[in-house]
Design a protein around this motif. Structure first.
Motif, PDB file in Angstrom:
ATOM      1  N   GLN A 212       0.735  -1.200  -0.026  1.00  0.00           N
ATOM      2  CA  GLN A 212       0.034  -0.092   0.134  1.00  0.00           C
ATOM      3  C   GLN A 212       0.902   1.501   0.056  1.00  0.00           C
ATOM      4  O   GLN A 212       0.454   2.173  -0.604  1.00  0.00           O
ATOM      5  CB  GLN A 212      -0.748  -0.046   1.292  1.00  0.00           C
ATOM      6  CG  GLN A 212      -2.118  -1.311   1.186  1.00  0.00           C
ATOM      7  CD  GLN A 212      -2.746  -0.999  -0.323  1.00  0.00           C
ATOM      8  OE1 GLN A 212      -3.228  -0.002  -0.491  1.00  0.00           O
ATOM      9  NE2 GLN A 212      -2.955  -2.342  -0.818  1.00  0.00           N
ATOM     10  N   LEU A 213       2.261   1.262   0.713  1.00  0.00           N
ATOM     11  CA  LEU A 213       3.105   2.174   0.579  1.00  0.00           C
ATOM     12  C   LEU A 213       3.505   2.550  -0.844  1.00  0.00           C
ATOM     13  O   LEU A 213       3.399   3.638  -1.136  1.00  0.00           O
ATOM     14  CB  LEU A 213       4.149   2.220   1.512  1.00  0.00           C
ATOM     15  CG  LEU A 213       3.762   2.073   3.216  1.00  0.00           C
ATOM     16  CD1 LEU A 213       4.782   1.580   3.728  1.00  0.00           C
ATOM     17  CD2 LEU A 213       3.484   3.436   3.507  1.00  0.00           C
ATOM     18  N   GLU A 220       9.733   9.024  -4.848  1.00  0.00           N
ATOM     19  CA  GLU A 220      10.713   8.266  -4.085  1.00  0.00           C
ATOM     20  C   GLU A 220      10.332   7.936  -2.918  1.00  0.00           C
ATOM     21  O   GLU A 220      11.116   6.997  -2.213  1.00  0.00           O
ATOM     22  CB  GLU A 220      12.251   8.977  -4.149  1.00  0.00           C
ATOM     23  CG  GLU A 220      12.598   9.336  -5.434  1.00  0.00           C
ATOM     24  CD  GLU A 220      12.918   7.854  -6.270  1.00  0.00           C
ATOM     25  OE1 GLU A 220      13.480   6.782  -6.040  1.00  0.00           O
ATOM     26  OE2 GLU A 220      12.422   7.752  -7.530  1.00  0.00           O
ATOM     27  N   LEU A 221       9.432   8.374  -2.158  1.00  0.00           N
ATOM     28  CA  LEU A 221       9.037   8.220  -0.639  1.00  0.00           C
ATOM     29  C   LEU A 221       8.845   6.716  -0.567  1.00  0.00           C
ATOM     30  O   LEU A 221       9.364   6.121   0.738  1.00  0.00           O
ATOM     31  CB  LEU A 221       7.913   8.878  -0.475  1.00  0.00           C
ATOM     32  CG  LEU A 221       7.554   8.853   1.193  1.00  0.00           C
ATOM     33  CD1 LEU A 221       8.742   9.335   1.964  1.00  0.00           C
ATOM     34  CD2 LEU A 221       6.219   9.763   1.612  1.00  0.00           C
ATOM     35  N   PRO A 222       8.360   5.683  -1.551  1.00  0.00           N
ATOM     36  CA  PRO A 222       7.986   4.494  -0.887  1.00  0.00           C
ATOM     37  C   PRO A 222       9.527   3.686  -0.679  1.00  0.00           C
ATOM     38  O   PRO A 222       9.561   2.890   0.044  1.00  0.00           O
ATOM     39  CB  PRO A 222       7.569   3.746  -2.031  1.00  0.00           C
ATOM     40  CG  PRO A 222       6.706   4.878  -2.677  1.00  0.00           C
ATOM     41  CD  PRO A 222       7.628   6.052  -2.649  1.00  0.00           C
ATOM     42  N   TYR A 223      10.677   4.185  -1.198  1.00  0.00           N
ATOM     43  CA  TYR A 223      11.925   3.645  -1.200  1.00  0.00           C
ATOM     44  C   TYR A 223      12.602   3.924   0.279  1.00  0.00           C
ATOM     45  O   TYR A 223      13.547   3.492   0.585  1.00  0.00           O
ATOM     46  CB  TYR A 223      12.661   3.963  -2.309  1.00  0.00           C
ATOM     47  CG  TYR A 223      12.136   3.462  -3.640  1.00  0.00           C
ATOM     48  CD1 TYR A 223      12.037   2.123  -3.959  1.00  0.00           C
ATOM     49  CD2 TYR A 223      11.667   4.389  -4.573  1.00  0.00           C
ATOM     50  CE1 TYR A 223      11.437   1.726  -5.208  1.00  0.00           C
ATOM     51  CE2 TYR A 223      10.975   3.859  -5.653  1.00  0.00           C
ATOM     52  CZ  TYR A 223      11.034   2.553  -6.140  1.00  0.00           C
ATOM     53  OH  TYR A 223      10.068   2.066  -7.070  1.00  0.00           O
ATOM     54  N   LYS A 254       7.587  11.074   7.536  1.00  0.00           N
ATOM     55  CA  LYS A 254       6.504  10.821   8.407  1.00  0.00           C
ATOM     56  C   LYS A 254       5.041  11.665   8.260  1.00  0.00           C
ATOM     57  O   LYS A 254       4.176  10.909   8.206  1.00  0.00           O
ATOM     58  CB  LYS A 254       6.934  10.805  10.145  1.00  0.00           C
ATOM     59  CG  LYS A 254       5.930  10.469  11.208  1.00  0.00           C
ATOM     60  CD  LYS A 254       6.610  10.620  12.413  1.00  0.00           C
ATOM     61  CE  LYS A 254       5.576  10.244  13.678  1.00  0.00           C
ATOM     62  NZ  LYS A 254       6.017  10.395  15.057  1.00  0.00           N
ATOM     63  N   ALA A 255       5.372  12.785   8.296  1.00  0.00           N
ATOM     64  CA  ALA A 255       4.057  13.645   8.054  1.00  0.00           C
ATOM     65  C   ALA A 255       3.317  13.088   6.588  1.00  0.00           C
ATOM     66  O   ALA A 255       2.156  12.978   6.699  1.00  0.00           O
ATOM     67  CB  ALA A 255       4.595  15.045   8.139  1.00  0.00           C
ATOM     68  N   ILE A 256       4.018  12.852   5.591  1.00  0.00           N
ATOM     69  CA  ILE A 256       3.322  12.557   4.363  1.00  0.00           C
ATOM     70  C   ILE A 256       2.700  11.055   4.564  1.00  0.00           C
ATOM     71  O   ILE A 256       1.610  11.132   4.013  1.00  0.00           O
ATOM     72  CB  ILE A 256       4.245  12.544   3.188  1.00  0.00           C
ATOM     73  CG1 ILE A 256       4.946  13.990   3.039  1.00  0.00           C
ATOM     74  CG2 ILE A 256       3.845  12.047   2.084  1.00  0.00           C
ATOM     75  CD1 ILE A 256       6.195  13.781   2.117  1.00  0.00           C
ATOM     76  N   VAL A 257       3.412  10.155   5.248  1.00  0.00           N
ATOM     77  CA  VAL A 257       2.540   9.118   5.229  1.00  0.00           C
ATOM     78  C   VAL A 257       1.512   8.924   6.082  1.00  0.00           C
ATOM     79  O   VAL A 257       0.401   8.258   5.813  1.00  0.00           O
ATOM     80  CB  VAL A 257       3.699   7.847   5.952  1.00  0.00           C
ATOM     81  CG1 VAL A 257       3.065   6.546   6.356  1.00  0.00           C
ATOM     82  CG2 VAL A 257       4.853   7.822   5.125  1.00  0.00           C
TER      83      VAL A 257
END
Length: 310
Positions: A212-213, A220-223, A254-257
């Motif tokens: 889901q991430l 690039e955030l999922p990596y 963290k804030a984005i997730v």
């Protein structure tokens, strides 16, 4: 199935039953995980449009009257692995192709890259039989270009057989399975007839959150994320209670997730929980936290803690 009864009341496979390990190898994003799921008839390996979705070797088991094929879905072998995790993925991929009875190199129809060539160079160092699976043939717009493309590959590379596939549409799979079985050793099955993997529910739960991430986060955030299961237990009411930590590298990530008002994290958890309930065949209570560990992607000890091993 054409089996004889054994003294314990179970069954024994016939004398020509074949069984072996088969690596599905290729550069990132050629469809190895989709192919694994299609071959075993079960959505085991997580998938997304992003390259390097697969980070671990995953065993998927297909058992038929003719034999048992233990497919190994490997991380994509890629160049430019500057970070410790990427180097770990490459080591895992190289280790997998040296430890099997047969390798299927998966490529994308009409494309042969430097990474494909690098993998082929690693394969020819092994005495293992190798097949070439040209995947995504349904997406090839210029069908007339396929024959000269394959002819050029065959002239410069040695494979036992070449197969054309669409893993997504389940085309060409029976012919590939036949070619694989013909080259596996004659020996009894390793796993039971109904088993589909050697991975635990705990591992699969972490993968479903990570999927889901990969699907919901941008660029690039999922990596920069990974998932650790802190608790997996079955409550007296039959519900599986799962506590998972999503690790990121920076506070901004963290804030984005978490998202505005926790909306992103709630959606990630809700989608992951639904997939878990289908796979585990029981209700799931899933609790997610997001924590920061700066530089975990380059920390060998943290990588081992999170299960990134050869």
């Amino acid at each position: 199935m054409n089996h004889e009864l054994d003294p314990a009341g179970g069954t024994l496979p016939h004398e020509n039953f074949r069984c072996g390990l088969v690596a599905l190898a290729g550069r990132p994003n050629v469809g190895k995980s989709t192919l694994l799921n299609a071959l075993i008839g079960f959505r085991l390996s997580i998938t997304s449009p992003r390259p390097q979705t697969t980070r671990h070797r995953i065993l998927g088991i297909s058992t038929s009257e003719a034999g048992q094929i233990m497919y190994v879905d490997t991380p994509g072998l890629h160049r430019g692995a500057k970070r410790a995790m990427n180097r770990s993925l490459n080591r895992a991929a190289r280790s997998a192709i040296s430890d099997v009875d047969l390798v299927v190199q998966v490529i994308e129809a009409g494309r042969w890259t430097d990474e494909d060539e690098a993998l082929y160079a690693a394969l020819v160092e092994q005495p293992t039989p190798r097949l070439l699976a040209i995947n995504k043939v349904d997406l090839s717009k210029d069908k007339s270009a396929m024959l000269p493309f394959v002819a050029g590959l065959a002239a410069e590379h040695s494979y036992d057989e070449i197969h054309y596939l669409s893993a997504l549409k389940r085309k060409g799979l029976k012919e590939l399975e036949r070619a694989i079985l013909q080259r596996l050793p004659v020996r009894p099955p390793v796993f039971g007839e109904d088993e589909i993997t050697d991975r635990s529910e705990r591992f699969l739960a972490a993968e479903m959150v990570r999927e889901q991430l990969m699907l919901r986060l941008d660029q690039e955030l999922p990596y920069a994320t990974t998932v650790e299961i802190e608790q997996f237990s079955d409550r007296p009411d039959g519900i599986a209670e799962i506590h998972a930590v999503i690790w990121v590298e920076r506070d901004g990530q963290k804030a984005i997730v978490i998202g505005n008002g926790g909306a992103q994290l709630k959606a990630i958890g809700s989608n992951a929980r639904r997939h878990m309930e289908r796979m585990f065949e029981r209700k799931v209570f899933l609790k997610l936290w997001v924590k920061v560990r700066e530089g975990w992607v380059d920390d060998e000890n943290m990588l081992k803690k999170f299960g990134y091993t050869d």
